[in-house]
Design an enzyme around this catalytic site. Sequence first.
Site, PDB file in Angstrom:
ATOM      1  N   ASP A   1       0.856  -1.191   0.000  1.00 19.20           N
ATOM      2  CA  ASP A   1       0.000   0.000   0.000  1.00 19.20           C
ATOM      3  C   ASP A   1       0.895   1.244   0.000  1.00 19.20           C
ATOM      4  O   ASP A   1       2.108   1.150   0.171  1.00 19.20           O
ATOM      5  CB  ASP A   1      -0.909  -0.017   1.239  1.00 19.20           C
TER       6      ASP A   1
ATOM      7  N   HIS B   1     -10.280  -2.270  -7.448  1.00 21.61           N
ATOM      8  CA  HIS B   1     -10.224  -1.152  -6.494  1.00 21.61           C
ATOM      9  C   HIS B   1      -9.504   0.073  -7.047  1.00 21.61           C
ATOM     10  O   HIS B   1     -10.063   1.177  -7.048  1.00 21.61           O
ATOM     11  CB  HIS B   1      -9.565  -1.640  -5.202  1.00 21.61           C
TER      12      HIS B   1
HETATM   13 FE1  N7H Z   1      -7.401   1.817  -1.208  1.00 24.05          FE
HETATM   14  N1  N7H Z   1      -6.220  -2.849  -0.761  1.00 24.05           N
HETATM   15  O1  N7H Z   1      -5.422  -3.475  -0.128  1.00 24.05           O
HETATM   16  O2  N7H Z   1      -6.941  -3.407  -1.574  1.00 24.05           O
HETATM   17  N2  N7H Z   1      -5.827   0.712  -1.876  1.00 24.05           N
HETATM   18  N3  N7H Z   1      -7.785   0.412   0.194  1.00 24.05           N
HETATM   19  N4  N7H Z   1      -8.841   3.029  -0.421  1.00 24.05           N
HETATM   20  N5  N7H Z   1      -6.885   3.301  -2.478  1.00 24.05           N
HETATM   21  C1  N7H Z   1      -4.905   1.111  -2.809  1.00 24.05           C
HETATM   22  O3  N7H Z   1      -1.719   2.522  -4.920  1.00 24.05           O
HETATM   23  C2  N7H Z   1      -7.264  -0.866   0.290  1.00 24.05           C
HETATM   24  C3  N7H Z   1      -9.615   2.763   0.668  1.00 24.05           C
HETATM   25  C4  N7H Z   1      -7.560   4.515  -2.643  1.00 24.05           C
HETATM   26  O4  N7H Z   1      -3.796   6.432  -7.245  1.00 24.05           O
HETATM   27  C5  N7H Z   1      -3.984   0.046  -3.056  1.00 24.05           C
HETATM   28  O5  N7H Z   1      -0.957   2.824  -2.896  1.00 24.05           O
HETATM   29  C6  N7H Z   1      -7.844  -1.526   1.437  1.00 24.05           C
HETATM   30  C7  N7H Z   1     -10.605   3.794   0.835  1.00 24.05           C
HETATM   31  C8  N7H Z   1      -6.861   5.334  -3.621  1.00 24.05           C
HETATM   32  O6  N7H Z   1      -3.887   4.565  -8.388  1.00 24.05           O
HETATM   33  C9  N7H Z   1      -4.370  -1.006  -2.266  1.00 24.05           C
HETATM   34  C10 N7H Z   1      -8.709  -0.638   2.023  1.00 24.05           C
HETATM   35  C11 N7H Z   1     -10.403   4.694  -0.192  1.00 24.05           C
HETATM   36  C12 N7H Z   1      -5.778   4.585  -4.034  1.00 24.05           C
HETATM   37  C13 N7H Z   1      -5.542  -0.608  -1.526  1.00 24.05           C
HETATM   38  C14 N7H Z   1      -8.679   0.570   1.236  1.00 24.05           C
HETATM   39  C15 N7H Z   1      -9.275   4.208  -0.951  1.00 24.05           C
HETATM   40  C16 N7H Z   1      -5.809   3.336  -3.296  1.00 24.05           C
HETATM   41  C17 N7H Z   1      -2.814   0.049  -4.042  1.00 24.05           C
HETATM   42  C18 N7H Z   1      -9.573  -0.772   3.236  1.00 24.05           C
HETATM   43  C19 N7H Z   1     -11.159   5.959  -0.523  1.00 24.05           C
HETATM   44  C20 N7H Z   1      -4.722   5.033  -5.031  1.00 24.05           C
HETATM   45  C21 N7H Z   1      -1.610   0.680  -3.448  1.00 24.05           C
HETATM   46  C22 N7H Z   1      -9.384  -1.645   4.186  1.00 24.05           C
HETATM   47  C23 N7H Z   1     -12.447   6.043  -0.616  1.00 24.05           C
HETATM   48  C24 N7H Z   1      -5.146   4.694  -6.429  1.00 24.05           C
HETATM   49  C25 N7H Z   1      -1.416   2.119  -3.798  1.00 24.05           C
HETATM   50  C26 N7H Z   1      -4.196   5.279  -7.437  1.00 24.05           C
HETATM   51  C27 N7H Z   1      -4.862   2.341  -3.448  1.00 24.05           C
HETATM   52  C28 N7H Z   1      -6.318  -1.413  -0.651  1.00 24.05           C
HETATM   53  C29 N7H Z   1      -9.444   1.674   1.497  1.00 24.05           C
HETATM   54  C30 N7H Z   1      -8.719   4.868  -2.040  1.00 24.05           C
HETATM   55  C31 N7H Z   1      -3.611  -2.338  -2.233  1.00 24.05           C
HETATM   56  C32 N7H Z   1      -7.584  -2.932   1.927  1.00 24.05           C
HETATM   57  C33 N7H Z   1     -11.669   3.869   1.934  1.00 24.05           C
HETATM   58  C34 N7H Z   1      -7.284   6.722  -4.086  1.00 24.05           C
END
Ligand code: N7H
Length: 482
Positions: free
Chosen positions: A187, A335
């Site tokens: 992440d 996601h």
């Molecule tokens: Fe997410 N996951 O493990 O699946 N997220 N996220 N997220 N997320 C991202 O690019 C995860 C949550 C965003 O710019 C990655 O840094 C999990 C909320 C945004 O390309 C992974 C949870 C919200 C991005 C996860 C969670 C977001 C992002 C890839 C909750 C907003 C950047 C790593 C438990 C509403 C996208 C990375 C971009 C990336 C996961 C929550 C948003 C692996 C497990 C609540 C904007």
Amino acid sequence: MNPPALDLDDIQGDVLEGLQKNVENFLFFKIVNKIYFKDVLRRYIPGQITSARQVTDWQTAIERRKKFDQARSDRFHGLNLGLSHCGLAQLVVIGMLKLDPAFERGADHQNTIETLNDPLRSTWLKEFVADRTDGVFLITGPDRSSVTFHVNELLRLLGSSIKVVYSEIGNVRPGAERGHEHFGFLDGIAQPGIRGLTEVADPRRRPDQGLPGQDLIWPGEFVFGYPGQHPEHPTNEGPPPRMAAPWMRNGSYMVFRRLEQKVPEFRRFVAEQAARLGMHRELLAARMVGRWRSGAPLEAAPLRDDPRLGSDEKRNNDFEFGDDRFQQKCPYAAHIRKVYPRDDTASETEVQRHRIIRAGIPFGPEVTPGETTTKHRRGLMFVCYQTSIERQFEYIQKNYANNPEFVTGKRRPSGGVVTPGYDPIIGQAPGNDARQMDEPYPNYPAGSRRTTLAIPNQFVVLTAAAYFFMPSISALRTVLSA
Ligand code: N7H
């Protein structure tokens, strides 16, 4: 169009680049003696708040050490403070101010819960909802014992001016899982670049990107008092977002969501569904997220993980979605494709008006051997910063992740209309209903197999939420403690 000079000495450290943290204590409190609290606030707190300048200086030191391969000796401690609408109202007259409507409403308001399809407040952590939250202190450091020491020092200073409503510690995961969230994915890879702060890696060929693929965003999207995105142009300077009062300059809105992750259930679901679909479980999990565990994006590694790509900051964010026309490499619902669709909508300029800076940290223990259904609470203390909760975080959750029609206008190669489905990680259906996503199985490099993934339960469950304003350090020292 020179980027604006950011007043890093006045902006709190977690907002733009994130406080350096192995461990972070979230201390939610209620003000019980306003005069006493203001006195402590004025005399002791601003001097201890970690600024964005300190964070950047520390980051430079960390990078220098890495470059010279020196042993880690990070002893950085951080302190930041956010105030809820109720908290602000006790420190300054805000009755007539037009603040962000979402902030005014609060995360636990029934309208917010309905807007976001969140679980009812009655299902949230009992301790968290037992009393009013006026603010949150973020206390960060290299390990639990030193963070606890600093928390105790802070509580001693605050004395009976506050009551702690809820306190919880987040920590990065151990060993090789460091930097990965609890489902196992790396992440903190993709963040918006910030004009005036993020270094441009290739000024000649990519003047509007920090690292390759990291589009630069005007700082007013995240901190008050600076130009924001232009409503009709992807790179031009736009007007500064409206500031309800001059003391909001250098401040930012923070969204906090305590998201429990059902890790054993997620793993079992992925294994069962991968077997049903006849694909590898790692591939199915990657198609739900849009990246492999290593961080490698599906757009660049559609069929198997490529850990070298995942850890290469020059390549792991250098992709778009628009050229992946039939979700062959990455599903529309994955996601990262949902929450930041890049060039995949009618207007990328519009997409850039819904960006957030994420600064969360995992919480809870590792899955224990034999834990086949969740026995220990774990997940993500999700934190993000923006200048409009309504236009940024809430928009992403409501109009992207929770909207099965988004991204709209997609067609099958045969011409049929596609319903992409919910974000399988954070999407929430009304009434906690089952969700589905389109094409978990890849038609890459060719194929026309139509598959859907039915997801009966949430693997990410909201258990507490709050909205805060992170004032500038000077506002804490003056207007808010006068
Ligand atoms: Fe997410 N996951 O493990 O699946 N997220 N996220 N997220 N997320 C991202 O690019 C995860 C949550 C965003 O710019 C990655 O840094 C999990 C909320 C945004 O390309 C992974 C949870 C919200 C991005 C996860 C969670 C977001 C992002 C890839 C909750 C907003 C950047 C790593 C438990 C509403 C996208 C990375 C971009 C990336 C996961 C929550 C948003 C692996 C497990 C609540 C904007």
